[in-house]
Motif scaffolding. Structure first.
Motif, mmCIF file in Angstrom:
data_model
loop_
_atom_site.group_PDB
_atom_site.id
_atom_site.type_symbol
_atom_site.label_atom_id
_atom_site.label_comp_id
_atom_site.label_asym_id
_atom_site.label_seq_id
_atom_site.Cartn_x
_atom_site.Cartn_y
_atom_site.Cartn_z
ATOM 1 N N CYS A 1 0.830 -1.213 0.000
ATOM 2 C CA CYS A 1 0.000 0.000 0.000
ATOM 3 C C CYS A 1 0.863 1.262 0.000
ATOM 4 N N ARG A 2 0.316 2.334 -0.555
ATOM 5 C CA ARG A 2 0.969 3.635 -0.503
ATOM 6 C C ARG A 2 0.932 4.173 0.931
ATOM 7 N N ALA A 3 1.819 5.131 1.210
ATOM 8 C CA ALA A 3 1.868 5.727 2.547
ATOM 9 C C ALA A 3 0.521 6.335 2.923
ATOM 10 N N SER A 4 -0.100 7.048 1.995
ATOM 11 C CA SER A 4 -1.396 7.686 2.280
ATOM 12 C C SER A 4 -2.478 6.647 2.547
ATOM 13 N N GLU A 5 -2.386 5.497 1.881
ATOM 14 C CA GLU A 5 -3.368 4.433 2.079
ATOM 15 C C GLU A 5 -3.223 3.798 3.456
ATOM 16 N N VAL A 6 -1.984 3.631 3.898
ATOM 17 C CA VAL A 6 -1.741 3.062 5.225
ATOM 18 C C VAL A 6 -2.218 4.034 6.304
ATOM 19 N N CYS A 7 -1.956 5.328 6.114
ATOM 20 C CA CYS A 7 -2.372 6.325 7.104
ATOM 21 C C CYS A 7 -3.892 6.434 7.206
ATOM 22 N N SER A 8 -4.606 6.210 6.112
ATOM 23 C CA SER A 8 -6.068 6.329 6.121
ATOM 24 C C SER A 8 -6.761 5.013 6.453
ATOM 25 N N LEU A 9 -5.989 3.958 6.683
ATOM 26 C CA LEU A 9 -6.560 2.651 7.002
ATOM 27 C C LEU A 9 -7.325 2.720 8.326
ATOM 28 N N ARG A 10 -8.565 2.239 8.328
ATOM 29 C CA ARG A 10 -9.399 2.266 9.529
ATOM 30 C C ARG A 10 -9.518 0.864 10.124
ATOM 31 N N VAL A 11 -9.835 0.825 11.407
ATOM 32 C CA VAL A 11 -9.961 -0.461 12.092
ATOM 33 C C VAL A 11 -11.022 -1.319 11.409
ATOM 34 N N ARG A 12 -12.125 -0.704 10.997
ATOM 35 C CA ARG A 12 -13.205 -1.473 10.367
ATOM 36 C C ARG A 12 -12.851 -1.964 8.960
ATOM 37 N N LYS B 1 -9.317 -3.748 3.479
ATOM 38 C CA LYS B 1 -9.886 -2.877 2.443
ATOM 39 C C LYS B 1 -9.091 -1.587 2.397
ATOM 40 N N CYS B 2 -8.573 -1.290 1.227
ATOM 41 C CA CYS B 2 -7.693 -0.123 1.063
ATOM 42 C C CYS B 2 -8.386 0.900 0.172
ATOM 43 N N THR B 3 -8.298 2.175 0.559
ATOM 44 C CA THR B 3 -8.840 3.262 -0.259
ATOM 45 C C THR B 3 -7.691 3.986 -0.944
ATOM 46 N N GLY B 4 -7.625 3.861 -2.267
ATOM 47 C CA GLY B 4 -6.503 4.399 -3.017
ATOM 48 C C GLY B 4 -6.801 5.710 -3.709
ATOM 49 N N LYS B 5 -6.096 5.970 -4.801
ATOM 50 C CA LYS B 5 -6.230 7.223 -5.531
ATOM 51 C C LYS B 5 -7.643 7.377 -6.073
ATOM 52 N N LYS C 1 -6.874 9.379 24.114
ATOM 53 C CA LYS C 1 -6.359 10.732 24.361
ATOM 54 C C LYS C 1 -7.238 11.829 23.778
ATOM 55 N N PRO C 2 -7.658 11.762 22.519
ATOM 56 C CA PRO C 2 -8.523 12.834 21.988
ATOM 57 C C PRO C 2 -9.953 12.708 22.519
ATOM 58 N N PRO C 3 -10.757 13.786 22.410
ATOM 59 C CA PRO C 3 -12.147 13.747 22.908
ATOM 60 C C PRO C 3 -12.988 12.658 22.246
ATOM 61 N N HIS C 4 -12.767 12.451 20.944
ATOM 62 C CA HIS C 4 -13.540 11.446 20.216
ATOM 63 C C HIS C 4 -12.591 10.380 19.678
ATOM 64 N N PRO C 5 -12.804 9.118 19.993
ATOM 65 C CA PRO C 5 -11.921 8.050 19.508
ATOM 66 C C PRO C 5 -11.835 8.051 17.983
ATOM 67 N N PRO C 6 -10.641 8.031 17.427
ATOM 68 C CA PRO C 6 -10.484 8.064 15.966
ATOM 69 C C PRO C 6 -10.768 6.704 15.335
ATOM 70 N N ASP C 7 -11.109 6.731 14.044
ATOM 71 C CA ASP C 7 -11.377 5.493 13.302
ATOM 72 C C ASP C 7 -10.101 4.863 12.757
ATOM 73 N N GLU C 8 -9.082 5.694 12.503
ATOM 74 C CA GLU C 8 -7.876 5.206 11.844
ATOM 75 C C GLU C 8 -7.139 4.173 12.706
ATOM 76 N N LEU C 9 -6.447 3.268 12.052
ATOM 77 C CA LEU C 9 -5.728 2.204 12.754
ATOM 78 C C LEU C 9 -4.456 2.720 13.422
ATOM 79 N N PHE C 10 -3.645 3.451 12.677
ATOM 80 C CA PHE C 10 -2.350 3.886 13.196
ATOM 81 C C PHE C 10 -2.443 5.316 13.733
ATOM 82 N N LEU C 11 -2.147 5.456 15.025
ATOM 83 C CA LEU C 11 -2.334 6.733 15.713
ATOM 84 C C LEU C 11 -1.001 7.294 16.184
ATOM 85 N N SER C 12 -0.944 8.624 16.279
ATOM 86 C CA SER C 12 0.247 9.315 16.768
ATOM 87 C C SER C 12 0.226 9.350 18.290
#
Length: 317
Positions: free
Chosen positions: A165-176, A186-190, A221-232
């Motif tokens: 996967c591209r870097a942007s695809e990995v960053c946008s990868l969600r747990v679901r 499931k990967c969301t690409g260009k 940590k944030p007010p609303h739990p994020p959907d993305e898999l990889f977090l900072s």
């Protein structure tokens, strides 16, 4: 008392309205909106085309766009090469200018499209940077338990190499998006296009360890739990720049060339599949390439494998 004239009669008497003059900035923004709204291109592609168009508009200066001929465009492409742009960047600029003149033609700004005759440079005049399998093994073992987020980093690097996967695809990868029991994600690409990508046991195990032991702590940590898999560390989605820096950091740690980037793992993924005998069409589908011509840049490895077979088995090799 004179009869009031309708708006239509006034327009007929005054003739057709003059076309408003468009500044370079206006034309640029309208073109980018066209790419976004009608062509449905990815944000990164639109941004790159915008840079290409800025160079072109700056080069054109005050000349009228309908006066540009194919010879002028060839000269412009020559200036890009002289400025030191990589062959891949020049080739992308060719596509950007072709698309721009197609848009101008649709808008009626130009009657002909001189860019249709523009010859593109041969894509990838140099081979993409590829890690050997031994280097990949070293790289994937680079995160240490002493690193604050080593579980996340191991999982992230494993996913990059396991899926291509591209870097942007990995960053946008969600747990679901994960279907680990079925060994794919499931990967969301260009352009928002989605595809199913297989994933191996090592990457699955790394993701499960990260989710069980670290991700919940970061997501709280944030007010609303994020959907993305990889977090900072702040609990927000990891972005491409952070991912790029982590790849550079771990490559330096194990003594791998400084030119390595997240895309190098994508190149390595495709190269190693083809070297192992994978079909080019299958690799195209896994990478999410719209054209098989893009995937063919990796066939040099297949050729080298055939050369080794020939040398090993042919009596006159």
């Amino acid at each position: 008392m004179a009869k009031r004239r309708t708006k239509l009669q006034l327009m007929q008497e005054s003739g057709p309205p003059e076309k408003p003059s468009h500044s370079a900035d206006t034309i640029r923004e309208e073109f980018l909106n066209y790419l976004r709204g009608e062509c449905h291109l990815a944000d990164n592609t639109i941004e790159a085309y915008g840079r290409d168009l800025n160079r072109f508009i700056g080069w054109v200066g005050k000349r009228r766009l309908d006066s540009i001929r194919v010879g002028d465009l060839t000269q412009f492409m020559g200036t890009l090469s002289e400025a030191g742009l990589a062959p891949a960047s020049v080739s992308r600029a060719v596509v950007a200018i072709r698309t721009f003149f197609k848009y101008l033609q649709l808008e009626g700004t130009v009657s002909e499209n001189p860019a249709e005759l523009l010859a593109a440079q041969k894509m990838w005049q140099r081979m993409p940077g590829v890690l050997s399998q031994r280097q990949v093994d070293q790289f994937l073992r680079a995160p240490r338990r002493s690193d604050a987020f080593w579980l996340r980093d191991v999982a992230m690097l494993e996913v990059l190499y396991a899926t291509g996967c591209r870097a942007s695809e990995v960053c946008s990868l969600r747990v679901r998006d994960l279907s680990l029991d079925q060994k794919h994600l499931k990967c969301t690409g260009k352009g928002g296009k989605q595809r199913m990508v297989p994933i191996g046991n090592r990457a699955i195990a790394a993701i499960e360890r990260y989710c069980e032991q670290l991700r919940g702590e970061l997501a709280a940590k944030p007010p609303h739990p994020p959907d993305e898999l990889f977090l900072s560390r702040s609990g927000r989605a990891l972005d491409r720049i952070q991912l790029w820096r982590l790849v550079k950091h771990y490559a330096k740690r194990v003594g791998i060339d400084s030119g390595i980037s997240p895309h190098s793992l994508r190149h390595s993924f495709a190269t190693h599949l083809l070297a192992g005998g994978a079909d080019l069409r299958q690799v195209q589908e896994m990478l999410g390439h719209a054209s098989i011509q893009t995937t063919q840049i990796y066939t040099h490895v297949e050729h080298s494998r055939l050369k080794r077979v020939h040398q090993q088995y042919h009596p006159r090799a």
